[in-house]
Design a protein around this motif. Sequence first.
Motif, PDB file in Angstrom:
ATOM      1  N   ARG A  50       0.834  -1.205   0.000  1.00 20.06           N
ATOM      2  CA  ARG A  50       0.000   0.000   0.000  1.00 20.06           C
ATOM      3  C   ARG A  50       0.872   1.260   0.000  1.00 20.06           C
ATOM      4  NH1 ARG A  50      -2.605  -1.242   4.036  1.00 20.06           N
ATOM      5  NH2 ARG A  50      -1.588   0.026   5.640  1.00 20.06           N
ATOM      6  N   LEU A  51       1.935   1.259   0.776  1.00 21.68           N
ATOM      7  CA  LEU A  51       2.830   2.418   0.835  1.00 21.68           C
ATOM      8  C   LEU A  51       3.537   2.640  -0.502  1.00 21.68           C
ATOM      9  CD1 LEU A  51       4.416   1.934   4.376  1.00 21.68           C
ATOM     10  CD2 LEU A  51       2.736   3.656   3.687  1.00 21.68           C
ATOM     11  N   GLU A  54       1.009   4.131  -2.950  1.00 24.99           N
ATOM     12  CA  GLU A  54       0.739   5.534  -2.621  1.00 24.99           C
ATOM     13  C   GLU A  54       1.891   6.429  -3.070  1.00 24.99           C
ATOM     14  OE1 GLU A  54       0.046   5.540   1.561  1.00 24.99           O
ATOM     15  OE2 GLU A  54      -1.998   4.714   1.402  1.00 24.99           O
ATOM     16  N   ASN A  55       3.099   5.968  -2.885  1.00 27.36           N
ATOM     17  CA  ASN A  55       4.275   6.746  -3.278  1.00 27.36           C
ATOM     18  C   ASN A  55       4.364   6.892  -4.798  1.00 27.36           C
ATOM     19  OD1 ASN A  55       6.944   8.025  -2.742  1.00 27.36           O
ATOM     20  ND2 ASN A  55       7.698   6.220  -3.827  1.00 27.36           N
ATOM     21  N   SER A  57       1.925   6.765  -7.027  1.00 28.43           N
ATOM     22  CA  SER A  57       0.837   7.540  -7.632  1.00 28.43           C
ATOM     23  C   SER A  57       0.769   8.984  -7.131  1.00 28.43           C
ATOM     24  CB  SER A  57      -0.505   6.843  -7.367  1.00 28.43           C
ATOM     25  OG  SER A  57      -0.724   6.695  -5.975  1.00 28.43           O
ATOM     26  N   ALA A  58       1.569   9.294  -6.132  1.00 31.04           N
ATOM     27  CA  ALA A  58       1.524  10.652  -5.559  1.00 31.04           C
ATOM     28  C   ALA A  58       1.919  11.696  -6.606  1.00 31.04           C
ATOM     29  CB  ALA A  58       2.461  10.742  -4.359  1.00 31.04           C
ATOM     30  N   GLN A  65      -2.804   8.290 -12.087  1.00 30.85           N
ATOM     31  CA  GLN A  65      -2.714   7.589 -10.808  1.00 30.85           C
ATOM     32  C   GLN A  65      -3.255   6.169 -10.937  1.00 30.85           C
ATOM     33  OE1 GLN A  65      -4.602   9.630  -7.579  1.00 30.85           O
ATOM     34  NE2 GLN A  65      -3.139  11.323  -7.541  1.00 30.85           N
ATOM     35  N   ARG A  69      -0.979   2.786 -10.697  1.00 27.58           N
ATOM     36  CA  ARG A  69      -1.258   1.787  -9.671  1.00 27.58           C
ATOM     37  C   ARG A  69      -1.487   0.420 -10.293  1.00 27.58           C
ATOM     38  NH1 ARG A  69      -2.621   3.953  -4.555  1.00 27.58           N
ATOM     39  NH2 ARG A  69      -3.807   2.083  -4.056  1.00 27.58           N
TER      40      ARG A  69
END
Length: 290
Positions: A50-51, A54-55, A57-58, A65, A69
């Motif tokens: 998950r981290l 998130e990184n 797609s930030a 995004q 992902r």
Amino acid sequence: MDQIELFRQIIASCDENLKDVFLRRMEASVRIAQTKLSRGVSVYSAREERLILENISAGLAPEMQLKARMLWKSLLRMDRNRQYRVFLETDPNRKLRHEADMAENFPLNLGCCQTGLEEHVRQIMGAGRAEELKTAETLEKTLELVEQEGCAWGAVPLEGVYKTNELYQQLESRKLYLNGIFPAEQGLTAVVSRSLIHRPGREEQISAAFYMPSESGSLAGVLSVLADNKQNMVFIHLEKSDQADELHQFHLYVDFDGCLDSLDTRAAIYQLENELPYFRILGARRPLKK
């Protein structure tokens, strides 16, 4: 130079760079797996994935995004599969959950069948296995005889090879295995036992049950694990779980072609049983002859 050709060359250059990075990434995955194995660390971490997503797609536009992902989910899934294979290849004593119940030979002990199947069961099982037969009036009662060790195996009727949902539900709840499906005069006859019968090296249709979270791409991810490991899906049934929560939204049954002692099949099963909320092998059988 034509504009389309120019951009094609740019894409080709990107592809070459991606190929090099991909190979380096896969090699790094192997090294990570070797370290995890030596430290007793599991392959999959939902929090870590998950981290990473998130990184990645930030800061991207919403459409990018989603695409980023999806791409990285595929890469991470392939990374993990490479690592599961390292675990299985390096540790020959590592067992999958169903392997404790595996046997090469079908039991010769007393069997049972649903009333009305006696003659057909004697034909398909042979006199040695079906000389004496207990009978029961319903599918549930027949499987109960097997589950409670009153009989080593049981035979029950099926309407069709793709009408197995009721049987699969019973096998799942009773921890029994489907060992074969045979044509009968009307419909089919399924044979089950407490053992998962498999001859080494034999290709079969493998049946499994699992829960799947209700989130975008969950089903595609599961099917991709089978495809990544060269397992060909031949049947799938999906239904809403009676005990639905955020991790157990959908209950699925799937049949796929594979060999239970091959690295490809074992890697697929190992990945699914480690990453899904619930996964269980329900049986292995030879496909019906057409």
